[in-house]
Design an enzyme around this catalytic site. Structure first.
Site, PDB file in Angstrom:
ATOM      1  N   CYS A   1     -18.933  -1.906 -17.095  1.00 49.75           N
ATOM      2  CA  CYS A   1     -18.801  -1.412 -15.574  1.00 49.75           C
ATOM      3  C   CYS A   1     -19.624  -2.210 -14.731  1.00 49.75           C
ATOM      4  CB  CYS A   1     -18.839   0.198 -15.953  1.00 49.75           C
ATOM      5  SG  CYS A   1     -18.805   0.543 -13.995  1.00 49.75           S
TER       6      CYS A   1
ATOM      7  N   TYR B   1       9.761   9.684  -3.703  1.00 47.38           N
ATOM      8  CA  TYR B   1       8.644   9.712  -2.554  1.00 47.38           C
ATOM      9  C   TYR B   1       9.750   9.082  -1.331  1.00 47.38           C
ATOM     10  CZ  TYR B   1       5.718  12.029  -5.977  1.00 47.38           C
ATOM     11  OH  TYR B   1       4.581  12.718  -7.458  1.00 47.38           O
TER      12      TYR B   1
ATOM     13  N   TYR C   1      -6.147   6.175   4.742  1.00 46.92           N
ATOM     14  CA  TYR C   1      -6.291   5.823   3.760  1.00 46.92           C
ATOM     15  C   TYR C   1      -5.572   4.567   3.968  1.00 46.92           C
ATOM     16  CZ  TYR C   1      -5.238   2.962  -0.518  1.00 46.92           C
ATOM     17  OH  TYR C   1      -4.673   1.541  -0.925  1.00 46.92           O
TER      18      TYR C   1
ATOM     19  N   ASP D   1      -8.717   6.733  -1.806  1.00 42.93           N
ATOM     20  CA  ASP D   1      -7.822   6.858  -2.763  1.00 42.93           C
ATOM     21  C   ASP D   1      -8.212   7.430  -3.941  1.00 42.93           C
ATOM     22  OD1 ASP D   1      -8.780   4.858  -4.554  1.00 42.93           O
ATOM     23  OD2 ASP D   1      -6.354   3.621  -4.394  1.00 42.93           O
TER      24      ASP D   1
ATOM     25  N   GLU E   1       0.837  -1.234  -0.307  1.00 45.55           N
ATOM     26  CA  GLU E   1      -0.266  -0.058   0.359  1.00 45.55           C
ATOM     27  C   GLU E   1       0.791   1.127   0.231  1.00 45.55           C
ATOM     28  OE1 GLU E   1      -3.096   0.287  -0.679  1.00 45.55           O
ATOM     29  OE2 GLU E   1      -3.136  -1.319  -0.623  1.00 45.55           O
TER      30      GLU E   1
HETATM   31  S1  SF4 Z   1     -20.289   3.871 -15.005  1.00 46.78           S
HETATM   32 FE1  SF4 Z   1     -18.520   4.642 -16.336  1.00 46.78          FE
HETATM   33  S2  SF4 Z   1     -18.490   6.630 -14.742  1.00 46.78           S
HETATM   34 FE2  SF4 Z   1     -19.802   4.824 -13.916  1.00 46.78          FE
HETATM   35  S3  SF4 Z   1     -19.180   4.285 -12.683  1.00 46.78           S
HETATM   36 FE3  SF4 Z   1     -18.689   3.078 -14.186  1.00 46.78          FE
HETATM   37  S4  SF4 Z   1     -16.736   3.318 -15.551  1.00 46.78           S
HETATM   38 FE4  SF4 Z   1     -16.836   4.963 -13.913  1.00 46.78          FE
END
Ligand code: SF4
Length: 364
Positions: A201, A81, A119, A137, A36
């Site tokens: 997604c 860093y 975090y 993050d 991390e």
């Molecule tokens: S739909 Fe698109 S903008 Fe929304 S969380 Fe999923 S990848 Fe991200």
């Protein structure tokens, strides 16, 4: 949107899509902590070889605590860093003396260790100890700003607080470690800063930014200020076949690393005058400034530099650590064993192919 709907979609996606990364094969709090810290400012692909070498070299908190600061910085060389490495080392020593060598599972105890912010503590507690602590993050911030259409600058303290509250309200009790990793993975691989892959997604149906077609414009970014620029000199100072290295004082930028000494040009000063002045102030020596060896540009977080490295000949004065932690005459073939920042490492590589300055003068 219900919390369970959001988290169960993410968890199912993560179970099927998670990348096989070395730190995900471990539940050792120490290994997770190291990963991390390395990942805080650095891309996954760059971290993997460093993580594997670091864990091979320092496999336990005790091994890290027993190492010298030079050895730890050397293992970190190139990751940048460097305060991260110094803090990790100091924290390992405190874990050995104050916590019996066990990474504490207590949020307050973790927060007292150097380099462990909210975090990192959340990541260690959730992933290694399966506690229901959120993480926030850059990746998580971006996903939450888009899913919940947070249209203010997320770096403003009030917005940051709101995002932490959102993150805390979404964690699924008992599954938070995997869930946090899923959220970070989504931000890293699907909900990317540019061109997010919304069609694949797992939370697309729940995402307000996608519904409005605003996914590319969130999170809001404050306009970037131009970084100030400085000319910096460095001397490759030869004496009896060796070159002079200075160790930067601990703390601050690049603290503890070795460098070819020099410093920042003042207004009205030539580069050669700057280098002579810096060497007088830092080491109490006089040099003859010779040819320019190389010039290179580098950007740090808050400023940019152009570094001008000159070949020099030591004229007088025994070096003294006036403005540095230590100094050493080093043979060119030993330079590789000293921990250096990327700019000094490039000079060091060039030095290996440089003709000894005094010989050059005599031949001329
Ligand atoms: S739909 Fe698109 S903008 Fe929304 S969380 Fe999923 S990848 Fe991200």
């Amino acid at each position: 949107m219900s919390r369970d709907d959001f988290s169960s979609r993410l968890l199912a996606w993560y179970a099927a899509q998670a990348r096989d990364l070395p730190w995900r094969r471990s539940r050792d709090p120490y290994a997770i902590w190291v990963a991390e810290v390395m990942l805080q400012q650095t891309q996954v692909q760059a971290v993997i070889p460093y993580y594997e070498r670091f864990l091979a070299r320092f496999p336990t908190v005790q091994a890290l605590a027993a190492a010298s600061p030079d050895d730890v910085l050397k293992a970190w060389e190139g990751l940048g860093y460097y305060a991260r490495a110094r803090n990790l080392h100091t924290a390992a020593r405190r874990i050995v003396t104050e916590h019996g060598g066990q990474v504490p599972a207590d949020p307050a105890a973790l927060a007292r260790l150097p380099g462990i912010g909210r975090y990192t503590a959340g990541a260690i507690l959730s992933i290694a100890f399966n506690q229901d602590t959120p993480v926030l993050d850059g990746n998580v911030r971006r996903v939450l700003c888009r899913v919940f259409r947070v249209a203010e600058d997320p770096r403003q303290p009030a917005v940051e607080r709101r995002l932490w509250e959102l993150a805390a309200g979404l964690v699924p009790p008992g599954r938070t470690g995997d869930y946090n990793q899923a959220l970070m993975e989504l931000g890293a691989t699907v909900c990317t800063p540019h061109a997010p892959r919304c069609p694949v997604c797992p939370v697309a149906e729940l995402c307000e930014a996608r519904r409005r077609g605003e996914q590319e414009s969130l999170p809001v970014r404050a306009p970037r200020r131009a970084l100030p620029h400085y000319n910096v000199t460095a001397g490759v100072i030869w004496h009896d076949g060796c070159v002079l290295l200075a160790q930067r004082r601990p703390g601050g930028l690049l603290g503890g690393l070795w460098e070819f000494p020099g410093g920042k040009q003042e207004p009205g000063e030539t580069l050669e005058d700057c280098l002579r002045r810096e060497l007088r102030e830092e080491l109490g020596i006089e040099v003859e400034v010779g040819p320019l060896l190389l010039t290179l540009a580098h950007a740090y977080t808050h400023f940019r530099i152009t570094l001008h490295a000159f070949t020099c000949r030591h004229v007088s004065g025994q070096p003294q650590a006036l403005g540095c932690a230590a100094w050493r005459w080093v043979a060119p073939d030993e330079l590789a064993s000293y921990a250096m920042a990327v700019t000094d490492r490039r000079i060091a590589r060039r030095v290996a192919g440089t003709t000894y300055f005094v010989q050059t003068k005599q031949q001329a």
